[in-house]
Design a protein around this motif. Structure first.
Motif, PDB file in Angstrom:
ATOM      1  N   SER A   1       2.824   6.344  12.670  1.00  0.00           N
ATOM      2  CA  SER A   1       3.034   4.963  13.072  1.00  0.00           C
ATOM      3  C   SER A   1       1.960   4.087  12.448  1.00  0.00           C
ATOM      4  O   SER A   1       0.777   4.446  12.414  1.00  0.00           O
ATOM      5  CB  SER A   1       2.969   4.837  14.600  1.00  0.00           C
ATOM      6  N   ALA A   2       2.364   2.933  11.940  1.00  0.00           N
ATOM      7  CA  ALA A   2       1.409   1.999  11.349  1.00  0.00           C
ATOM      8  C   ALA A   2       0.478   1.416  12.399  1.00  0.00           C
ATOM      9  O   ALA A   2      -0.508   0.758  12.067  1.00  0.00           O
ATOM     10  CB  ALA A   2       2.142   0.873  10.629  1.00  0.00           C
TER      11      ALA A   2
ATOM     12  N   TYR B   1      -4.481   2.617   5.846  1.00  0.00           N
ATOM     13  CA  TYR B   1      -4.794   4.039   6.038  1.00  0.00           C
ATOM     14  C   TYR B   1      -5.332   4.284   7.445  1.00  0.00           C
ATOM     15  O   TYR B   1      -4.855   5.175   8.162  1.00  0.00           O
ATOM     16  CB  TYR B   1      -5.823   4.490   5.000  1.00  0.00           C
ATOM     17  N   PHE B   2      -6.297   3.488   7.874  1.00  0.00           N
ATOM     18  CA  PHE B   2      -6.918   3.701   9.180  1.00  0.00           C
ATOM     19  C   PHE B   2      -6.008   3.301  10.338  1.00  0.00           C
ATOM     20  O   PHE B   2      -6.230   3.730  11.463  1.00  0.00           O
ATOM     21  CB  PHE B   2      -8.248   2.952   9.270  1.00  0.00           C
ATOM     22  N   SER B   3      -5.002   2.479  10.074  1.00  0.00           N
ATOM     23  CA  SER B   3      -4.054   2.150  11.137  1.00  0.00           C
ATOM     24  C   SER B   3      -3.128   3.329  11.432  1.00  0.00           C
ATOM     25  O   SER B   3      -2.515   3.387  12.499  1.00  0.00           O
ATOM     26  CB  SER B   3      -3.227   0.917  10.749  1.00  0.00           C
ATOM     27  N   ARG B   4      -3.043   4.285  10.494  1.00  0.00           N
ATOM     28  CA  ARG B   4      -2.204   5.470  10.676  1.00  0.00           C
ATOM     29  C   ARG B   4      -3.027   6.700  11.057  1.00  0.00           C
ATOM     30  O   ARG B   4      -2.664   7.435  11.971  1.00  0.00           O
ATOM     31  CB  ARG B   4      -1.403   5.739   9.398  1.00  0.00           C
TER      32      ARG B   4
ATOM     33  N   PHE C   1       0.834  -1.204   0.000  1.00  0.00           N
ATOM     34  CA  PHE C   1       0.000   0.000   0.000  1.00  0.00           C
ATOM     35  C   PHE C   1       0.868   1.253   0.000  1.00  0.00           C
ATOM     36  O   PHE C   1       0.644   2.172  -0.789  1.00  0.00           O
ATOM     37  CB  PHE C   1      -0.925  -0.014   1.221  1.00  0.00           C
ATOM     38  N   MET C   2       1.879   1.298   0.869  1.00  0.00           N
ATOM     39  CA  MET C   2       2.718   2.489   0.972  1.00  0.00           C
ATOM     40  C   MET C   2       3.584   2.678  -0.272  1.00  0.00           C
ATOM     41  O   MET C   2       3.750   3.802  -0.762  1.00  0.00           O
ATOM     42  CB  MET C   2       3.595   2.402   2.228  1.00  0.00           C
ATOM     43  N   ASP C   3       4.131   1.599  -0.816  1.00  0.00           N
ATOM     44  CA  ASP C   3       4.916   1.699  -2.053  1.00  0.00           C
ATOM     45  C   ASP C   3       4.052   2.231  -3.194  1.00  0.00           C
ATOM     46  O   ASP C   3       4.496   3.053  -4.004  1.00  0.00           O
ATOM     47  CB  ASP C   3       5.492   0.335  -2.436  1.00  0.00           C
ATOM     48  N   SER C   4       2.821   1.761  -3.259  1.00  0.00           N
ATOM     49  CA  SER C   4       1.920   2.203  -4.320  1.00  0.00           C
ATOM     50  C   SER C   4       1.493   3.650  -4.120  1.00  0.00           C
ATOM     51  O   SER C   4       1.331   4.398  -5.086  1.00  0.00           O
ATOM     52  CB  SER C   4       0.687   1.295  -4.369  1.00  0.00           C
TER      53      SER C   4
ATOM     54  N   PRO D   1       2.231  14.518  11.407  1.00  0.00           N
ATOM     55  CA  PRO D   1       1.597  14.061  12.653  1.00  0.00           C
ATOM     56  C   PRO D   1       1.441  15.148  13.708  1.00  0.00           C
ATOM     57  O   PRO D   1       0.489  15.118  14.487  1.00  0.00           O
ATOM     58  CB  PRO D   1       2.547  12.952  13.132  1.00  0.00           C
ATOM     59  N   ALA D   2       2.341  16.127  13.713  1.00  0.00           N
ATOM     60  CA  ALA D   2       2.276  17.189  14.725  1.00  0.00           C
ATOM     61  C   ALA D   2       1.028  18.048  14.569  1.00  0.00           C
ATOM     62  O   ALA D   2       0.593  18.699  15.533  1.00  0.00           O
ATOM     63  CB  ALA D   2       3.527  18.057  14.642  1.00  0.00           C
ATOM     64  N   TYR D   3       0.450  18.078  13.376  1.00  0.00           N
ATOM     65  CA  TYR D   3      -0.720  18.923  13.116  1.00  0.00           C
ATOM     66  C   TYR D   3      -1.950  18.085  12.768  1.00  0.00           C
ATOM     67  O   TYR D   3      -2.857  18.560  12.081  1.00  0.00           O
ATOM     68  CB  TYR D   3      -0.421  19.887  11.965  1.00  0.00           C
TER      69      TYR D   3
END
Length: 363
Positions: free
Chosen positions: A149-150, A248-251, A114-117, A312-314
């Motif tokens: 984070s995953a 996506y939802f894990s992040r 997923f991330m590579d794509s 992630p900070a925002y």
């Protein structure tokens, strides 16, 4: 039917084709690691077919042995038994689909795919719009999402076994309901109304009372087998979409209520996208391989139905801002050849960054 209208379903089906085409263009999808995983996937497909076939073969061998003492030529219950077991495993319980989905919790390959794509989707987007004003192009997805984070909030991180157990409980509950409805459909008199009533209850929430009533009326006259296949295809397509969106939802962490509304607002497009891949997943042996292509294609889908994530900070209020699909109508009206156009209106975006592999910038 505002979220489940035919135009939304058709656009989802179009994204199935375009997403798969974009994913297969990615040279990174054919690197050694993915070749190895593809070979493993095909072997897993063979193993899944064997696991599903073992009980059926056992029954066939037992019937063959009994054939020395019983004349099966004059009866039909033996053929019905074998055919019923096959239908129960593949259409009622969806065992092959369950085993394919379970692989996500055994190996991280699908998450990496997923991330590579997603990285490849960003690269092709900027290559396609390189002659346009950079200020009007959307922000990247991969560069920001890879910083999350995953496992979401690490303070609430669940062990892989816990996640797998939660999946098994979800599937077990769904399988139990399917078996109960299937068994009730054999009751005398009222049994013929069980599956149509289940169809009405399911589709009334999704598409409204009038289409659901039409489905109910048709279901009374359809053979039980066809109605079960129809219902299970709908439920399995929804389940498949949720599994494909897990990276996506894990992040990006949504509350349960936010996630429910997120899916509801995109229901038609998500169903159209998932049902196409679900049909291809039914191909013997190659189903697991197609599951990987579906995961890679989901990266393209994400860029069409969500906004680029911030760092992630925002990200505190980002999930809430994504519950409603803000550019839905505009996207559904786009011509097929111009699907990237609706994202080309982001002001004040960050400088373009692309990467040749996760964590390695090349320009």
């Amino acid at each position: 039917m505002s979220n489940f209208d035919p135009n939304a379903i058709l656009r989802g089906a179009q994204l199935t084709v375009v997403g798969a085409y974009r994913a297969l263009q990615n040279p990174g999808l054919f690197k050694y690691e993915h070749y190895r995983q593809a070979a493993i996937a095909v072997c897993a497909g063979i193993a899944i077919r064997i696991l599903v076939a073992v009980p059926i073969i056992t029954v066939k061998v037992s019937l063959w042995a009994l054939g020395f003492f019983i004349d099966f030529d004059s009866v039909t219950w033996d053929d019905k038994l074998v055919g019923g077991m096959d239908f129960l495993a593949n259409s009622v319980l969806q065992v092959p689909f369950f085993l394919m989905s379970l692989m996500r919790y055994i190996t991280p390959t699908l998450d990496r795919m997923f991330m590579d794509s997603l990285q490849w989707v960003d690269q092709t987007y900027y290559a396609k719009h390189k002659s346009e004003d950079p200020k009007r192009l959307r922000a990247t997805y991969f560069a920001e999402l890879r910083m999350y984070s995953a496992h979401g909030d690490t303070s609430k991180h669940r062990a892989p076994m816990d996640a797998a157990l939660a999946f098994l409980i979800r599937f077990g509950r769904r399988a139990g309901i399917s078996l109960a409805i299937y068994a009730l459909s054999y009751l005398p008199i009222v049994g013929r109304f069980v599956l149509p009533a289940a169809s009405f209850y399911t589709f009334n929430k999704a598409v409204g009372p009038i289409p659901a009533t039409i489905i109910f009326g048709s279901g009374i006259f359809l053979p039980r087998r066809y109605l079960i296949v129809f219902l299970q295809s709908y439920f399995s397509s929804r389940s498949l979409m949720r599994e494909l969106l897990e990276p996506y939802f894990s992040r990006i962490r949504f509350t349960k209520e936010q996630k429910k509304h997120w899916f509801h607002d995109r229901e038609g497009v998500l169903f159209g996208f998932a049902v196409g891949f679900y049909i291809f997943l039914k191909i013997p042996l190659l189903g697991v391989l197609i599951y990987g292509i579906a995961e890679a294609s989901t990266a393209y889908l994400i860029t069409k139905i969500t906004d680029p994530p911030p760092s992630p900070a925002y990200s505190e209020k980002f999930a809430e801002s994504q519950v409603k699909w803000k550019n839905k109508q505009k996207f559904l009206e786009l011509p097929l050849h111009n699907l990237d156009a609706n994202n080309a209106d982001t002001e004040g975006k960050k400088p373009i960054e692309t990467f040749d592999s996760p964590g390695k910038k090349f320009s």
